[in-house]
Write an enzyme that holds these catalytic residues in place. Structure first.
Site, short mmCIF file in Angstrom:
data_model
loop_
_atom_site.label_atom_id
_atom_site.label_comp_id
_atom_site.label_asym_id
_atom_site.label_seq_id
_atom_site.Cartn_x
_atom_site.Cartn_y
_atom_site.Cartn_z
N GLY A 29 2.88 3.45 -2.67
CA GLY A 29 2.01 3.35 -3.84
C GLY A 29 1.60 1.93 -4.15
CB SER A 75 -1.20 -3.29 -1.20
OG SER A 75 -1.42 -1.98 -0.73
CG ASP A 77 -3.07 1.64 1.06
OD1 ASP A 77 -3.51 2.11 2.12
OD2 ASP A 77 -1.96 1.95 0.60
CG HIS A 96 -3.00 5.03 -2.38
ND1 HIS A 96 -3.34 6.35 -2.18
CD2 HIS A 96 -2.35 4.65 -1.24
CE1 HIS A 96 -2.92 6.73 -0.99
NE2 HIS A 96 -2.30 5.72 -0.40
CG HIS A 98 1.58 8.60 0.02
ND1 HIS A 98 1.87 8.49 1.35
CD2 HIS A 98 0.41 7.92 -0.16
CE1 HIS A 98 0.93 7.76 1.95
NE2 HIS A 98 0.04 7.40 1.05
CG ASP A 121 -8.12 18.29 -22.25
OD1 ASP A 121 -9.10 18.79 -22.84
OD2 ASP A 121 -6.94 18.50 -22.58
CG HIS A 172 -4.02 9.01 2.99
ND1 HIS A 172 -4.78 7.88 3.03
CD2 HIS A 172 -2.79 8.62 2.58
CE1 HIS A 172 -4.03 6.84 2.68
NE2 HIS A 172 -2.82 7.28 2.40
CE1 TYR A 230 -6.27 15.38 -27.41
CE2 TYR A 230 -6.72 13.11 -26.83
CZ TYR A 230 -5.86 14.17 -26.89
OH TYR A 230 -4.57 14.03 -26.44
ZN LIG Z 1 -1.44 6.01 1.42
#
Ligand SMILES: [Zn+2]
Length: 233
Positions: A29, A75, A77, A96, A98, A121, A172, A230
């Site tokens: 993550g 990272s 990513d 991100h 998993h 919502d 993924h 809301y």
């Molecule tokens: Zn990933």
């Protein structure tokens, strides 16, 4: 004092939420926090355990993925985050994970059907699952192309990234975003809850119908529409 300190702090706090919310194990993550005026974002360093993170360790990267400040490698990513920031000017955070249920739907290569008002919502559509990456994309610049895989999915389905702040990438896992890094993490946690509820719904009743349009609009608009009511104004 670095001009990027606010971004490092925001990215640090958002990343630390991931293990607390049960969205990641080990070093899985990553969350980033962007400043479009400065043209950079702060992102988690690669492979550093959450308990060893500090705000100063957040790496500052530009929207092409080049490191601007920091000694640790960002990272793996990072390029996916960079592509989204470069093309979607109204997002200030990307997340991100998993996470278990969101990733299960991504692996099943299915959109998450809108079954209830919890989902409505947040968005009026099924949570999209982008197709798995092509071999050419995987062998090319994989993380960079993942960003385009997400944007192409939104184009193909005529979705607005400001109205639907979450996606699955087939085979993924989930990505989410928002105006801030904190909102991106919030959306990841919501996606995970919706993914779990949808799975249970289909188990209890494989023929469960999608939510009625009247309820979809009602719930989305009371939270996000021009006459939303809301929460506290
Ligand atoms: Zn990933």
């Amino acid at each position: 004092m670095s001009q990027y300190e606010h971004l490092q702090q925001a990215a640090y706090e958002a990343n630390m939420q991931l293990p607390k919310l049960g969205l990641v194990i080990f070093t899985f993550g990553n969350v980033s926090a962007a400043d479009h005026n400065l043209g950079v974002f702060a992102i988690k360093p690669s492979g550093v355990p959450y308990e060893n993170l500090t705000p100063e360790k957040m790496v500052i990267v530009d929207f092409e993925g080049k490191t601007v400040q920091g000694t640790l490698r960002p990272s793996s990513d990072t390029l996916t985050h960079a592509v989204l920031y470069a093309h979607w000017p109204e997002i200030g955070g990307v997340c991100h994970t998993h996470s278990m249920y969101g990733t299960a739907w991504a692996q099943a290569q299915r959109d998450i059907p809108i079954f209830g008002t919890t989902h409505a919502d947040y968005t009026t559509v099924d949570i999209p699952c982008a197709p798995p990456m092509s071999d050419a994309y995987i062998e090319g610049d994989y993380e960079y192309q993942t960003g385009f895989q997400i944007m192409d999915c939104f184009k193909d389905k005529s979705l607005d990234y400001k109205e639907t702040e979450m996606v699955l990438v087939g085979n993924h896992a989930p990505f989410s975003w928002g105006k801030t890094a904190a909102k991106a993490v919030h959306n990841s946690a919501v996606l995970e809850a919706i993914a779990q509820m949808a799975l249970l719904t289909e188990q209890i009743n494989p023929q469960a119908p999608r939510l009625k349009n009247a309820l979809i609009r009602k719930h989305f608009e009371r939270k996000h529409g021009p006459n939303s009511y809301y929460g506290q104004s």
